[in-house]
Design a protein around this motif. Structure first.
Motif, mmCIF file in Angstrom:
data_model
loop_
_atom_site.group_PDB
_atom_site.id
_atom_site.type_symbol
_atom_site.label_atom_id
_atom_site.label_comp_id
_atom_site.label_asym_id
_atom_site.label_seq_id
_atom_site.Cartn_x
_atom_site.Cartn_y
_atom_site.Cartn_z
ATOM 1 N N ALA A 278 0.834 -1.202 0.000
ATOM 2 C CA ALA A 278 0.000 0.000 0.000
ATOM 3 C C ALA A 278 0.867 1.250 0.000
ATOM 4 C CB ALA A 278 -0.936 -0.004 1.201
ATOM 5 N N LYS A 279 1.906 1.255 0.833
ATOM 6 C CA LYS A 279 2.804 2.417 0.869
ATOM 7 C C LYS A 279 3.520 2.599 -0.463
ATOM 8 C CE LYS A 279 3.458 2.321 5.877
ATOM 9 N NZ LYS A 279 4.403 2.216 7.004
ATOM 10 N N GLN A 280 3.848 1.489 -1.088
ATOM 11 C CA GLN A 280 4.491 1.550 -2.403
ATOM 12 C C GLN A 280 3.563 2.192 -3.434
ATOM 13 O OE1 GLN A 280 7.297 -1.542 -4.337
ATOM 14 N NE2 GLN A 280 5.257 -2.301 -4.786
ATOM 15 N N VAL A 281 2.282 1.808 -3.405
ATOM 16 C CA VAL A 281 1.304 2.390 -4.329
ATOM 17 C C VAL A 281 1.089 3.867 -4.023
ATOM 18 C CG1 VAL A 281 -1.102 2.325 -5.101
ATOM 19 C CG2 VAL A 281 0.158 0.190 -4.766
ATOM 20 N N GLU A 282 0.990 4.212 -2.748
ATOM 21 C CA GLU A 282 0.779 5.618 -2.369
ATOM 22 C C GLU A 282 1.920 6.503 -2.870
ATOM 23 O OE1 GLU A 282 -1.788 4.813 1.740
ATOM 24 O OE2 GLU A 282 0.394 5.093 1.813
ATOM 25 N N GLU A 283 3.159 5.991 -2.774
ATOM 26 C CA GLU A 283 4.284 6.786 -3.258
ATOM 27 C C GLU A 283 4.249 6.897 -4.780
ATOM 28 O OE1 GLU A 283 7.982 6.952 -1.047
ATOM 29 O OE2 GLU A 283 9.024 6.223 -2.839
ATOM 30 N N LEU A 284 3.771 5.860 -5.453
ATOM 31 C CA LEU A 284 3.608 5.935 -6.905
ATOM 32 C C LEU A 284 2.572 6.985 -7.286
ATOM 33 C CD1 LEU A 284 4.002 5.054 -9.819
ATOM 34 C CD2 LEU A 284 2.462 3.127 -9.378
ATOM 35 N N VAL A 285 1.470 7.028 -6.565
ATOM 36 C CA VAL A 285 0.440 8.037 -6.842
ATOM 37 C C VAL A 285 1.006 9.438 -6.684
ATOM 38 C CG1 VAL A 285 -1.746 9.009 -6.003
ATOM 39 C CG2 VAL A 285 -1.513 6.531 -6.303
ATOM 40 N N ARG A 286 1.800 9.638 -5.639
ATOM 41 C CA ARG A 286 2.418 10.958 -5.454
ATOM 42 C C ARG A 286 3.356 11.292 -6.612
ATOM 43 N NH1 ARG A 286 2.412 9.121 -0.025
ATOM 44 N NH2 ARG A 286 4.597 8.450 -0.114
ATOM 45 N N TRP A 287 4.084 10.293 -7.095
ATOM 46 C CA TRP A 287 4.976 10.488 -8.240
ATOM 47 C C TRP A 287 4.171 10.856 -9.488
ATOM 48 C CZ3 TRP A 287 8.454 6.097 -10.669
ATOM 49 C CH2 TRP A 287 9.432 6.679 -11.494
ATOM 50 N N LEU A 288 3.076 10.132 -9.710
ATOM 51 C CA LEU A 288 2.210 10.432 -10.845
ATOM 52 C C LEU A 288 1.623 11.844 -10.750
ATOM 53 C CD1 LEU A 288 0.302 7.047 -11.218
ATOM 54 C CD2 LEU A 288 1.750 8.096 -12.966
ATOM 55 N N ASP A 289 1.380 12.283 -9.524
ATOM 56 C CA ASP A 289 0.802 13.615 -9.312
ATOM 57 C C ASP A 289 1.838 14.733 -9.317
ATOM 58 O OD1 ASP A 289 -1.713 12.491 -9.160
ATOM 59 O OD2 ASP A 289 -1.798 12.497 -6.968
ATOM 60 N N GLY A 290 3.070 14.403 -9.700
ATOM 61 C CA GLY A 290 4.100 15.430 -9.811
ATOM 62 C C GLY A 290 5.113 15.454 -8.696
ATOM 63 N N GLY A 291 5.051 14.477 -7.785
ATOM 64 C CA GLY A 291 5.994 14.435 -6.673
ATOM 65 C C GLY A 291 7.347 13.872 -7.077
ATOM 66 N N SER A 292 8.205 13.651 -6.099
ATOM 67 C CA SER A 292 9.567 13.175 -6.350
ATOM 68 C C SER A 292 9.567 11.723 -6.813
ATOM 69 C CB SER A 292 10.414 13.325 -5.084
ATOM 70 O OG SER A 292 9.839 12.601 -4.008
ATOM 71 N N GLU A 293 10.681 11.337 -7.404
ATOM 72 C CA GLU A 293 10.815 9.991 -7.956
ATOM 73 C C GLU A 293 10.629 8.921 -6.882
ATOM 74 O OE1 GLU A 293 13.944 8.414 -11.075
ATOM 75 O OE2 GLU A 293 14.811 8.311 -9.054
ATOM 76 N N HIS A 294 10.028 7.824 -7.273
ATOM 77 C CA HIS A 294 9.775 6.704 -6.372
ATOM 78 C C HIS A 294 11.084 6.068 -5.923
ATOM 79 C CE1 HIS A 294 7.851 3.062 -4.825
ATOM 80 N NE2 HIS A 294 6.672 3.615 -5.041
ATOM 81 N N ARG A 295 11.144 5.643 -4.663
ATOM 82 C CA ARG A 295 12.356 5.005 -4.134
ATOM 83 C C ARG A 295 12.632 3.666 -4.817
ATOM 84 N NH1 ARG A 295 10.590 4.452 2.001
ATOM 85 N NH2 ARG A 295 9.500 6.363 1.381
ATOM 86 N N ASN A 296 11.620 3.095 -5.478
ATOM 87 C CA ASN A 296 11.777 1.811 -6.170
ATOM 88 C C ASN A 296 11.771 1.979 -7.688
ATOM 89 O OD1 ASN A 296 11.764 0.623 -3.675
ATOM 90 N ND2 ASN A 296 9.679 -0.153 -3.798
ATOM 91 N N ALA A 297 12.180 3.135 -8.167
ATOM 92 C CA ALA A 297 12.186 3.402 -9.609
ATOM 93 C C ALA A 297 13.019 2.371 -10.355
ATOM 94 C CB ALA A 297 12.717 4.807 -9.878
ATOM 95 N N GLY A 298 12.636 2.110 -11.597
ATOM 96 C CA GLY A 298 13.241 1.044 -12.374
ATOM 97 C C GLY A 298 14.749 1.136 -12.515
ATOM 98 N N HIS A 299 15.292 2.334 -12.703
ATOM 99 C CA HIS A 299 16.742 2.443 -12.903
ATOM 100 C C HIS A 299 17.509 2.107 -11.632
ATOM 101 C CE1 HIS A 299 17.591 6.282 -10.774
ATOM 102 N NE2 HIS A 299 16.332 6.557 -11.043
ATOM 103 N N ILE A 300 16.880 2.259 -10.460
ATOM 104 C CA ILE A 300 17.523 1.885 -9.188
ATOM 105 C C ILE A 300 17.571 0.366 -9.063
ATOM 106 C CG2 ILE A 300 17.347 2.021 -6.676
ATOM 107 C CD1 ILE A 300 15.985 4.763 -7.064
ATOM 108 N N ALA A 301 16.450 -0.287 -9.374
ATOM 109 C CA ALA A 301 16.408 -1.752 -9.325
ATOM 110 C C ALA A 301 17.324 -2.369 -10.373
ATOM 111 C CB ALA A 301 14.974 -2.229 -9.530
ATOM 112 N N ARG A 302 17.528 -1.656 -11.480
ATOM 113 C CA ARG A 302 18.424 -2.137 -12.526
ATOM 114 C C ARG A 302 19.821 -2.374 -11.954
ATOM 115 N NH1 ARG A 302 22.578 -0.647 -14.691
ATOM 116 N NH2 ARG A 302 23.239 -1.105 -16.831
#
Length: 389
Positions: A278-302
């Protein structure tokens, strides 16, 4: 619908339950569809979660249900083709893909590139980054509680791609996502071992060098006593941390030995699946709404994928592998093809074979579910029964 975003589940197996648990706690997202080629798997999610639409293919779902977010909850080798496909549909704004991100750097790079090219937010489900133990550990490291971090010790089992992806990612998170410089690894594979149709090692070790003096030492399936995907030690110049998702211990000059750190645990914090998703989704929603990059962004997991692949490639080449690594395919599979690891105990087996739903008795499965048996346990029972026939 009440949410601002529509989501779809792709892959109606066991791990999708954790994604559904997470979505169910987020008011701004409604799950409107599920996708799976097996009708019975789709129907289970329709029945259990009240999902209004179900589809056999992602294409049908994308053009009919028009989701904004998709969760890719399939087996490893389907992560990259489904992510690349999803990134190309006009309605899709974000993708949450299960771990491990991909098997091989070429696959991981294609995922990041496809999402970047289509302005799609890519999140890899390393949801343990939201656990209280890991977040408090990050806070203590940043405050200097252990001085300069020197070494992380990680001990896991069931393969790099399964457990170690969480542990490596977690240690990186706590230490500010440092970039690896080089990797040295060793691998053994004398049995024909697979996980979710992906060949994996029997055991391995790796040494990862970041900016001096930080190193990670990783061992998998060598010493299983008291190991865990979310547990590791961080040693610094002035102290140590014993890190778990909901337990944290600190040792430094002020603690008079090992001291439990108060994590101020709230209701649901022990539930690594639902609450953290749930927290992961909430942070994604904030990112979609113009907030800072998600801590689990794809380039980090790469970068986490690259560490694991470099361990295999080092064993394959018998040398230190410097980053960025050149090999784009799966080095362990190449080692098998090249005869550099040889099966001494014939007989292919898959440590997650019990999750394969393609040939199970669906009527028997339905009865087990009615009797209150969990999905994973029901699948184990059915595969055990098939093996005895």
């Amino acid at each position: 619908m009440t949410g601002r975003y529509k989501a779809a589940i792709v892959g109606c197996g066991g791990i999708a339950q954790a994604h559904m648990d997470g979505y169910s706690m987020v008011d701004s997202v409604d799950v409107v569809a599920c996708v799976d080629p097996i009708p019975e798997a789709r129907q289970m999610y329709v029945d259990d979660w009240g999902i209004p639409q179900s589809y056999a293919t992602l294409e049908e779902c994308a053009y009919d249900a028009e989701p904004d977010i998709v969760s890719v909850c399939t087996w490893h080798l389907l992560h990259d083709p489904l992510t690349v496909e999803a990134a190309g549909y006009p309605s899709i704004k974000a993708i949450i893909c299960e771990k491990p991100m991909a098997i091989g750097m070429g696959r991981a790079n294609r995922m990041v590139e496809a999402c970047d090219a289509n302005d799609v937010k890519l999140v890899i489900s390393h949801q343990r980054r939201f656990t209280p133990g890991w977040n408090k550990a990050k806070e203590l490291v940043e405050a200097g509680a252990i001085g300069i971090p020197l070494r992380v010790d990680i001990r896991v089992k069931e393969g790099l791609a399964n457990w170690a992806t969480h542990s490596i990612d977690g240690a990186k998170f706590i230490l500010g996502d440092p970039k690896p410089r080089w990797v040295m690894g060793a691998v053994t594979r004398t049995t024909d071992k697979y996980e979710r149709n992906t060949p994996i090692e029997d055991a391995c070790i790796g040494l990862v060098m970041f900016d001096d003096p930080l190193q990670f030492f990783i061992q998998s399936d060598l010493w299983d006593n008291d190991c865990d995907a979310g547990k590791f030690f961080i040693r610094g110049t002035e102290g140590m941390l014993h890190v778990r998702e909901t337990i944290l211990k600190l040792f430094n000059a002020e603690t008079n030995g090992w001291q439990d750190v108060d994590l101020n645990l709230q209701e649901g914090d022990q539930a690594i699946g639902g609450n953290m998703n749930a927290k992961q989704v909430e942070e994604l929603v904030r990112w979609l709404d113009g907030g800072s990059e998600h801590r689990n962004a794809g380039h980090i997991a790469r970068d986490t994928v690259e560490i694991m692949m470099a361990m295999y490639e080092s064993a394959r080449q018998n040398k230190v592998i410097y980053m960025p690594m050149e090999e784009q395919e799966y080095p362990l599979e190449l080692m098998i093809e090249e005869g550099k690891v040889v099966v001494e105990e014939p007989g292919r087996y898959d440590i997650r074979g019990f999750l394969d739903r393609s040939n199970i008795d669906e009527a028997r499965y339905a009865q087990l579910k009615e009797d209150g048996v969990s999905h994973h346990q029901a699948m184990r029972i059915l595969h055990d029964e098939m093996a005895r026939r």
